[in-house]
Design an enzyme around this catalytic site. Structure first.
Site, PDB file in Angstrom:
ATOM      1  N   ASP A  20       0.878  -1.172   0.000  1.00  0.00           N
ATOM      2  CA  ASP A  20       0.000   0.000   0.000  1.00  0.00           C
ATOM      3  C   ASP A  20       0.916   1.223   0.000  1.00  0.00           C
ATOM      4  O   ASP A  20       2.132   1.101   0.131  1.00  0.00           O
ATOM      5  CB  ASP A  20      -0.894  -0.023   1.255  1.00  0.00           C
ATOM      6  CG  ASP A  20      -1.792   1.200   1.348  1.00  0.00           C
ATOM      7  OD1 ASP A  20      -2.398   1.571   0.322  1.00  0.00           O
ATOM      8  OD2 ASP A  20      -1.878   1.824   2.434  1.00  0.00           O
ATOM      9  N   SER A  21       0.300   2.398  -0.086  1.00  0.00           N
ATOM     10  CA  SER A  21       1.094   3.626  -0.005  1.00  0.00           C
ATOM     11  C   SER A  21       1.571   3.881   1.431  1.00  0.00           C
ATOM     12  O   SER A  21       2.474   4.682   1.641  1.00  0.00           O
ATOM     13  CB  SER A  21       0.246   4.812  -0.475  1.00  0.00           C
ATOM     14  OG  SER A  21      -0.905   4.922   0.342  1.00  0.00           O
ATOM     15  N   GLY A  53      -3.417   8.866  -3.788  1.00  0.00           N
ATOM     16  CA  GLY A  53      -4.751   9.224  -4.280  1.00  0.00           C
ATOM     17  C   GLY A  53      -4.855  10.485  -5.102  1.00  0.00           C
ATOM     18  O   GLY A  53      -5.870  10.710  -5.754  1.00  0.00           O
ATOM     19  N   CYS A  83      -4.420  -1.735  -1.862  1.00  0.00           N
ATOM     20  CA  CYS A  83      -4.545  -0.317  -2.196  1.00  0.00           C
ATOM     21  C   CYS A  83      -5.578  -0.196  -3.311  1.00  0.00           C
ATOM     22  O   CYS A  83      -5.385  -0.750  -4.402  1.00  0.00           O
ATOM     23  CB  CYS A  83      -3.178   0.196  -2.661  1.00  0.00           C
ATOM     24  SG  CYS A  83      -3.225   1.851  -3.342  1.00  0.00           S
ATOM     25  N   ASN A  84      -6.669   0.487  -3.022  1.00  0.00           N
ATOM     26  CA  ASN A  84      -7.728   0.642  -4.018  1.00  0.00           C
ATOM     27  C   ASN A  84      -7.267   1.480  -5.205  1.00  0.00           C
ATOM     28  O   ASN A  84      -7.642   1.219  -6.346  1.00  0.00           O
ATOM     29  CB  ASN A  84      -8.944   1.335  -3.389  1.00  0.00           C
ATOM     30  CG  ASN A  84      -9.680   0.425  -2.438  1.00  0.00           C
ATOM     31  OD1 ASN A  84     -10.633  -0.227  -2.811  1.00  0.00           O
ATOM     32  ND2 ASN A  84      -9.219   0.370  -1.201  1.00  0.00           N
ATOM     33  N   THR A  85      -6.468   2.516  -4.905  1.00  0.00           N
ATOM     34  CA  THR A  85      -6.056   3.432  -5.971  1.00  0.00           C
ATOM     35  C   THR A  85      -5.242   2.671  -7.022  1.00  0.00           C
ATOM     36  O   THR A  85      -5.513   2.775  -8.225  1.00  0.00           O
ATOM     37  CB  THR A  85      -5.236   4.597  -5.366  1.00  0.00           C
ATOM     38  OG1 THR A  85      -5.985   5.148  -4.273  1.00  0.00           O
ATOM     39  CG2 THR A  85      -4.951   5.655  -6.376  1.00  0.00           C
ATOM     40  N   GLU A 160      -2.259   8.950   8.247  1.00  0.00           N
ATOM     41  CA  GLU A 160      -0.799   8.741   8.295  1.00  0.00           C
ATOM     42  C   GLU A 160      -0.164   9.587   9.409  1.00  0.00           C
ATOM     43  O   GLU A 160       0.841   9.195   9.991  1.00  0.00           O
ATOM     44  CB  GLU A 160      -0.151   9.090   6.948  1.00  0.00           C
ATOM     45  CG  GLU A 160      -0.479   8.119   5.819  1.00  0.00           C
ATOM     46  CD  GLU A 160       0.237   6.770   5.937  1.00  0.00           C
ATOM     47  OE1 GLU A 160       1.335   6.705   6.500  1.00  0.00           O
ATOM     48  OE2 GLU A 160      -0.342   5.760   5.451  1.00  0.00           O
ATOM     49  N   CYS A 192     -11.065   2.806   0.235  1.00  0.00           N
ATOM     50  CA  CYS A 192      -9.633   3.064   0.423  1.00  0.00           C
ATOM     51  C   CYS A 192      -9.243   2.256   1.651  1.00  0.00           C
ATOM     52  O   CYS A 192      -9.958   2.293   2.666  1.00  0.00           O
ATOM     53  CB  CYS A 192      -9.376   4.554   0.664  1.00  0.00           C
ATOM     54  SG  CYS A 192      -7.686   4.933   1.183  1.00  0.00           S
ATOM     55  N   THR A 193      -8.134   1.532   1.556  1.00  0.00           N
ATOM     56  CA  THR A 193      -7.784   0.631   2.666  1.00  0.00           C
ATOM     57  C   THR A 193      -7.401   1.390   3.942  1.00  0.00           C
ATOM     58  O   THR A 193      -7.368   0.798   5.018  1.00  0.00           O
ATOM     59  CB  THR A 193      -6.642  -0.323   2.263  1.00  0.00           C
ATOM     60  OG1 THR A 193      -5.559   0.465   1.734  1.00  0.00           O
ATOM     61  CG2 THR A 193      -7.107  -1.326   1.245  1.00  0.00           C
ATOM     62  N   HIS A 194      -7.110   2.672   3.814  1.00  0.00           N
ATOM     63  CA  HIS A 194      -6.840   3.454   5.030  1.00  0.00           C
ATOM     64  C   HIS A 194      -8.115   3.661   5.866  1.00  0.00           C
ATOM     65  O   HIS A 194      -8.033   3.858   7.075  1.00  0.00           O
ATOM     66  CB  HIS A 194      -6.312   4.848   4.663  1.00  0.00           C
ATOM     67  CG  HIS A 194      -4.849   4.910   4.338  1.00  0.00           C
ATOM     68  ND1 HIS A 194      -4.335   4.449   3.150  1.00  0.00           N
ATOM     69  CD2 HIS A 194      -3.785   5.403   5.041  1.00  0.00           C
ATOM     70  CE1 HIS A 194      -3.017   4.668   3.135  1.00  0.00           C
ATOM     71  NE2 HIS A 194      -2.668   5.242   4.269  1.00  0.00           N
TER      72      HIS A 194
HETATM   73  N1  DGL Z   1      -4.753   3.074   0.807  1.00  0.00           N
HETATM   74  C1  DGL Z   1      -4.746   3.374  -0.593  1.00  0.00           C
HETATM   75  C2  DGL Z   1      -6.088   3.133  -1.226  1.00  0.00           C
HETATM   76  O1  DGL Z   1      -6.714   2.167  -0.859  1.00  0.00           O
HETATM   77  C3  DGL Z   1      -4.005   4.620  -1.013  1.00  0.00           C
HETATM   78  C4  DGL Z   1      -4.374   5.893  -0.369  1.00  0.00           C
HETATM   79  C5  DGL Z   1      -3.459   7.040  -0.771  1.00  0.00           C
HETATM   80  O2  DGL Z   1      -2.252   6.898  -0.665  1.00  0.00           O
HETATM   81  O3  DGL Z   1      -3.968   8.083  -1.212  1.00  0.00           O
HETATM   82  O4  DGL Z   1      -6.506   3.807  -2.117  1.00  0.00           O
END
Ligand code: DGL
Length: 289
Positions: A20-21, A53, A83-85, A160, A192-194
């Site tokens: 992920d990011s 993102g 990571c969805n993005t 973050e 978004c996984t966050h």
């Molecule tokens: N956690 C990631 C996602 O699911 C990336 C979020 C990001 O870095 O903007 O999209």
């Protein structure tokens, strides 16, 4: 786009690469630890380049290629895009380039959303929202389902920076969620996984009849099935090994923020972006890509 044959070098004792990011992929890691405790994971957070993102597709493609090339060098048997993005923007491209199973999170998330409701809200990064990936995936499964997508520019930096419990975060969450509640959604997808890290905040805002869908759970089920089909699953008497953590940014910052979700302070190593770039350059010069 065609998918290359899988490498014959993959072995069941290899690890699974999860990236992920930043700390978002920990929501996927947590599911993996619960559902597949005998699998062993290499986790990478691209914290020197977070957030993803707001970035372009070409930047994300470059980053993801570098990460996958590095993970393949470490002998992984599967890559999970936590990571969805990245999944929304570049899954198909990288699948057509690397001879290893690569799983994205959008399709498992869309499948779960359609099972949960008919009026589906998706909160995600701006890049994921703009890509329309969730809308397309949901409507391919159920064309009568309605989808509202909201790009939430501010959430990832707040997570973050460990500001989940700040009053400002609650105010930001209201701004993003109230229009979805007004639209009459019955289901909300963490796109978004966050964002599952924001569950305590979301629960203060959302009416209880709105079902929350966390695609991480469903991605993990899909990963376990795929490993079984490919005969790459570790046996249930394999020893349980600790996850290896790497980040491109500051390891101490990642270790400090992540311990609230992991329940322990992880040992985190740094792999600088320059090293990722070198490994990818070397691997593309020796392949046909
Ligand atoms: N956690 C990631 C996602 O699911 C990336 C979020 C990001 O870095 O903007 O999209």
């Amino acid at each position: 786009m065609s998918i290359p044959a899988l490498s014959s070098q993959l072995r069941s004792h290899f690890k699974i690469g999860v990236f992920d990011s930043g700390v978002g992929g920990l929501t996927v890691l947590k599911e993996m630890t619960a559902q597949m405790p005998h699998e062993s994971v290499i986790y990478f957070g691209d914290t020197a380049r977070v957030p993803y993102g707001n970035r372009s597709k070409s930047e994300i493609l470059r980053f993801v290629r570098e990460i996958i090339a590095w993970m393949i060098d470490l002998d992984v048997k599967m890559i999970i895009m936590a990571c969805n993005t990245s999944s929304a923007l570049v899954l198909e491209e990288v699948r057509s380039e690397f001879p290893i199973p690569i799983l994205g999170i959008i399709l498992p998330g869309a499948r779960a959303a359609v099972k949960a409701g008919k009026s589906i809200g998706v909160v995600s990064t701006e890049a994921t929202a703009k890509s329309n990936a969730y809308q397309q995936a949901v409507q391919e499964i159920d064309s009568s389902a309605q989808v509202w997508q909201v790009g939430c520019h501010d959430f990832v930096p707040l997570i973050e920076d460990d500001r989940i419990h700040a009053p400002y975060t609650l105010a930001v969450a209201r701004r993003y969620l109230l229009p979805l509640i007004d639209a009459g959604i019955d289901t909300l997808v963490y796109g978004c996984t966050h964002y599952p890290h924001l569950a305590p905040v979301f629960k203060q805002i959302l009416p209880t009849h709105i079902k929350l869908v966390d695609p991480a759970k469903h991605l993990t089920v899909a990963a376990a099935q795929e490993l079984t089909i490919l005969r790459l699953r570790r046996s249930s008497n394999s020893p349980i090994e600790p996850t290896e953590f790497y980040v491109s940014g500051d390891p101490e910052q990642f270790a400090n923020v992540s311990q609230q979700w992991l329940g322990y302070k992880p040992l985190v190593k740094q792999i600088p972006v320059s090293e990722l770039e070198m490994i990818h350059a070397a691997s593309s010069s020796t392949s046909d890509r």
